[in-house]
Design an enzyme around this catalytic site. Structure first.
Site, PDB file in Angstrom:
ATOM      1  N   ARG A 175       0.796  -1.227   0.000  1.00 24.32           N
ATOM      2  CA  ARG A 175       0.000   0.000   0.000  1.00 24.32           C
ATOM      3  C   ARG A 175       0.833   1.283   0.000  1.00 24.32           C
ATOM      4  O   ARG A 175       0.717   2.120  -0.873  1.00 24.32           O
ATOM      5  CB  ARG A 175      -0.937   0.044   1.226  1.00 24.32           C
ATOM      6  CG  ARG A 175      -2.010  -1.000   1.287  1.00 24.32           C
ATOM      7  CD  ARG A 175      -3.130  -0.803   0.288  1.00 24.32           C
ATOM      8  NE  ARG A 175      -3.925   0.388   0.505  1.00 24.32           N
ATOM      9  CZ  ARG A 175      -5.018   0.483   1.251  1.00 24.32           C
ATOM     10  NH1 ARG A 175      -5.438  -0.579   1.916  1.00 24.32           N
ATOM     11  NH2 ARG A 175      -5.707   1.587   1.342  1.00 24.32           N
ATOM     12  N   HIS A 223      -7.330  -3.013  -7.994  1.00 19.88           N
ATOM     13  CA  HIS A 223      -7.104  -2.347  -6.701  1.00 19.88           C
ATOM     14  C   HIS A 223      -8.414  -2.192  -5.929  1.00 19.88           C
ATOM     15  O   HIS A 223      -9.042  -1.124  -5.957  1.00 19.88           O
ATOM     16  CB  HIS A 223      -6.460  -0.969  -6.950  1.00 19.88           C
ATOM     17  CG  HIS A 223      -5.803  -0.393  -5.739  1.00 19.88           C
ATOM     18  ND1 HIS A 223      -4.596  -0.845  -5.249  1.00 19.88           N
ATOM     19  CD2 HIS A 223      -6.184   0.613  -4.917  1.00 19.88           C
ATOM     20  CE1 HIS A 223      -4.266  -0.142  -4.185  1.00 19.88           C
ATOM     21  NE2 HIS A 223      -5.204   0.749  -3.952  1.00 19.88           N
ATOM     22  N   TYR A 273     -16.200  14.694 -13.407  1.00 16.65           N
ATOM     23  CA  TYR A 273     -16.010  15.890 -14.238  1.00 16.65           C
ATOM     24  C   TYR A 273     -14.658  15.908 -14.940  1.00 16.65           C
ATOM     25  O   TYR A 273     -14.527  16.497 -16.006  1.00 16.65           O
ATOM     26  CB  TYR A 273     -16.116  17.157 -13.374  1.00 16.65           C
ATOM     27  CG  TYR A 273     -17.446  17.309 -12.666  1.00 16.65           C
ATOM     28  CD1 TYR A 273     -18.644  17.385 -13.389  1.00 16.65           C
ATOM     29  CD2 TYR A 273     -17.513  17.374 -11.282  1.00 16.65           C
ATOM     30  CE1 TYR A 273     -19.853  17.506 -12.735  1.00 16.65           C
ATOM     31  CE2 TYR A 273     -18.723  17.504 -10.621  1.00 16.65           C
ATOM     32  CZ  TYR A 273     -19.893  17.572 -11.353  1.00 16.65           C
ATOM     33  OH  TYR A 273     -21.095  17.700 -10.707  1.00 16.65           O
TER      34      TYR A 273
END
Length: 746
Positions: free
Chosen positions: A31, A77, A121
């Site tokens: 991680r 993931h 967006y």
């Protein structure tokens, strides 16, 4: 007993220890920490590979980030969309990375701390750098692939990054019990250092630093402790001092302004607004009177913070003050921790380059082994076709005489002519002598007739010659260190030429910032605090002009010096100190600031009992009285302490402080309870105690009664109080002894 119901007995602490270690290692390796080979954390690696798989290349249209995030999460993931999107955003931010890996389209945040727009967006695609330098040759078996979390897909265990990305883009991450913080560096300098190591692996860290001058932050700035860098790069740990770039500009009328065009890398984000607040605070607290105006004129073109100075201001002294008192000079803590050979390790500069070069030679070996194999296969086919062209009539006769492809193949490979019809015995004899390989036979059977054109045959021979040259070149690269090193260096030079840029951060040894702090002119002021806890100071003359209004509108009015401290005693028995300079100074009608903001006092938990000037209290004695009737006198000098908060009185359980007053032995004390009992006695009867003492009983309380008010007055003077709507003459009360029950008011 059924095997499914078996109970495994184990030591609980051992089980917890093992489980926590497994969890910690998972966080560290899978991680939070980057791999030293490609400089990427798993989430970054998976995101870039997913974009590569989706075909979102630099020369193709942008795609929605939501699509990229969703695909990455579903395939590789499974840790939440926010972590993937945040990693994607950071890889696209030019002010955080030395070389951006993602080309973002839309609002991807700003250097001033504005967050990126939602992933629905924004759009993104790979940069040319990422595609060529980080993802090139993935089809040539250069890295190992492993199963994803549900074993339905394959993902690369490391990306074939051709430059030391861990140095160029740096890294930040917090794992369990460890953290990494690697600064960014200049791509051209890092490549030169790698080349130097390839040519001489005995090169020292100090020699490598002839190429890598130091970190090169995307925000520029000035590193001022150059001499410390050698130790930092040798050990992989240390602190880098970095300053913003400040220039002095001359204005009309002899005025000057300081312009900050570059900021320290740690100031990215909210640090800029914090810096502006700190400068404003320096002006408000009169640490400097040289700054007339502050404006942030930063734009897409870059940082530009302007401090307009008054005429005659000492710009150099003010610049040093900014370095000393604000985050314009900051520290970047270096801890070059990365995953090397499957375990976390703190690495020096040379070790990182060593790991990188080993990785490059491994990539090159696997790449050219794959290319050599393909060229050898191509040579085999070409030799078969060339040989076939020489005996094309025989081959056509074999094909026309065969009843099946199987028969034709058997004849081409092993010379088997049993099931084939020939025009003559000579043809059969020649056919029985053919010994093409399986691959050559397949190529011959699939060959199109146009390949028999003269020019095509010539092209085939020329192609064969080129294949032989390629084989010789690849074998030379694989068999000779210098040849492979030359290829790697040639690639590095091409990357430096295309993607290199000038250094942004200046590295030097600078003297520590020293400034002359102007002495604050001592003056008398008056502290005013209203019943809502808003406090301020005004000039003594302003107070005297508005004395009546000030006394009626404010709960506490205390004359003091602007250089002094105020002591706030609360009902919990604590004393909080406030520097008078920390309070706003201004006009009489100014609102002020909540006293909570400038002290440790908590208005939600404590009630103020008294506010007094620390200096005036030094030579006085203070009377303390609590709701349970306990009293004591304490020398004011005991409260001359440097701590902002101290215990002023020890309270019994359920008790609270209700009174703190300056007292002398010539005074009379009157204690008044909630139920109307009054007790008058000489102040001399109250013993002097330490501030940590509980005190002695001042009045014996009836059941469900408590001390409510304390009055002090001089013997022989008239003193009155109001209780239950009636006036009580305190000086006419019978003089008694401390620890009595008192007289009930009628």
């Amino acid at each position: 007993m059924n095997s499914e119901s078996q109970i495994i007995r184990t030591e609980y602490s051992e089980l917890m220890k093992k489980s926590y270690i497994d969890y910690a290692m998972s966080v560290i390796i899978a991680r939070a920490l980057p791999d030293v080979r490609d400089g990427l954390k798993p989430v970054q690696r998976r995101t870039l590979y997913d974009m590569y798989e989706l075909g979102i290349r630099y020369d193709r249209p942008y795609r929605k980030c939501a699509r990229i995030v969703g695909d990455t999460m579903g395939k590789y993931h499974p840790h939440g969309d926010s972590s993937i999107y945040e990693a994607l955003v950071v890889m696209a931010q030019e002010f955080k990375k030395g070389q951006i890996l993602v080309d973002g389209h839309g609002n991807f945040g700003s250097i001033e701390g504005d967050g990126a727009a939602a992933m629905r967006y924004t759009e993104a695609r790979l940069t040319k750098f990422t595609q060529e330098v980080c993802l090139g040759d993935l089809d040539k078996d250069v890295v190992d692939f492993g199963p994803n979390f549900d074993e339905t897909e394959k993902e690369p265990l490391v990306l074939p990054v051709r430059v030391p990305n861990i140095l160029i883009n740096g890294a930040e991450g917090i794992a369990v019990g460890m953290a990494t913080s690697i600064p960014t560096h200049n791509l051209g300098e890092v490549i030169d250092a790698v080349k130097a190591y390839i040519k001489n692996d005995a090169v020292t860290t100090r020699q490598l630093m002839k190429y890598i001058k130091g970190p090169d932050f995307p925000t520029g700035g000035i590193i001022v402790n150059k001499d410390d860098l050698v130790n930092i790069y040798e050990t992989g740990q240390g602190k880098i001092k970095i300053r913003g770039k400040v220039e002095t500009e001359e204005l009309k009328g002899g005025k000057k302004q300081l312009v900050i065009s570059e900021i320290p890398y740690p100031m990215i984000g909210t640090g800029i607004s914090k810096f502006l607040n700190d400068v404003a605070n320096l002006v408000e607290t009169k640490k400097t009177t040289d700054i007339v105006d502050i404006s942030n004129q930063s734009s897409k073109e870059g940082i530009r913070i302007v401090l307009e100075l008054k005429r005659g201001a000492d710009a150099e002294n003010l610049k040093n003050m900014l370095y000393k008192k604000t985050r314009l000079e900051d520290t970047f803590g270096v801890n070059m921790l990365a995953v090397a050979d499957g375990r976390p390790e703190t690495l020096g500069l040379k070790q990182i380059i060593e790991h990188h070069v080993d990785f490059q030679f491994e990539l090159a070996t696997r790449k050219y082994t794959t290319l050599l194999k393909k060229e050898q296969e191509k040579r085999e086919v070409q030799e078969g076709l060339i040989k076939a062209c020489d005996v094309i009539d025989l081959i056509i006769e074999i094909l026309r005489g065969s009843k099946s492809v199987k028969d034709a193949r058997a004849c081409l490979v092993n010379g088997v002519t049993d099931n084939i019809t020939f025009k003559s015995k000579i043809s059969r004899k020649m056919a029985s002598m053919l010994r093409f390989t399986e691959r050559q036979a397949t190529a011959i059977l699939e060959m199109r007739l146009y390949r028999l054109i003269g020019l095509e045959v010539e092209a085939l021979r020329a192609e064969h010659e080129q294949t032989l040259k390629n084989i010789a070149r690849y074998e030379d690269i694989l068999n000779h260190y210098d040849s492979m090193a030359g290829v790697i260096i040639e690639e590095l030079d091409s990357y430096k030429k295309e993607y290199g840029r000038k250094r942004r951060t200046v590295v030097e040894n600078a003297e520590e910032a020293v400034f002359e702090e102007k002495k604050i002119e001592e003056q008398e002021v008056v502290f005013l605090m209203d019943r809502f806890g808003y406090a301020r100071t005004v000039d003594l003359s302003v107070y005297e002009r508005n004395k009546e209004a000030a006394d009626s509108e404010n709960k506490y009015v205390v004359p003091c010096l602007n250089t002094g401290r105020l002591c706030i005693f609360t009902d919990t028995g604590r004393m909080h100190q406030v520097r008078v300079l920390d309070l706003p100074y201004g006009k009489f009608r100014d609102k002020g600031t909540p006293v909570d903001n400038v002290s440790n006092y908590s208005s939600s938990e404590e009630q103020i009992v008294m506010v007094c000037d620390s200096e005036q209290m030094r030579f006085a004695r203070l009377l303390f009285a609590t709701a349970q009737g306990m009293v004591k006198k304490v020398e004011g000098s005991e409260f001359q302490v440097s701590k902002r908060t101290v215990a002023a009185a020890k309270l019994q359980e359920g008790d609270r402080l209700i009174c703190v007053q300056v007292i002398t032995d010539s005074l009379n004390v009157v204690l008044q309870t909630k139920n109307g009992y009054f007790l008058r006695f000489p102040a001399a009867e109250v013993p002097v105690k330490k501030k940590a003492a509980v005190g002695v009983r001042g009045i014996r309380l009836q059941k469900k009664d408590e001390l409510e008010q304390v009055w002090l007055f001089e013997e022989g003077t008239e003193a009155k109080a109001v209780f239950g709507g009636r006036e009580v003459s305190l000086n006419r009360l019978k003089l008694a002894r401390r620890d009595g029950t008192g007289i009930k008011s009628r």
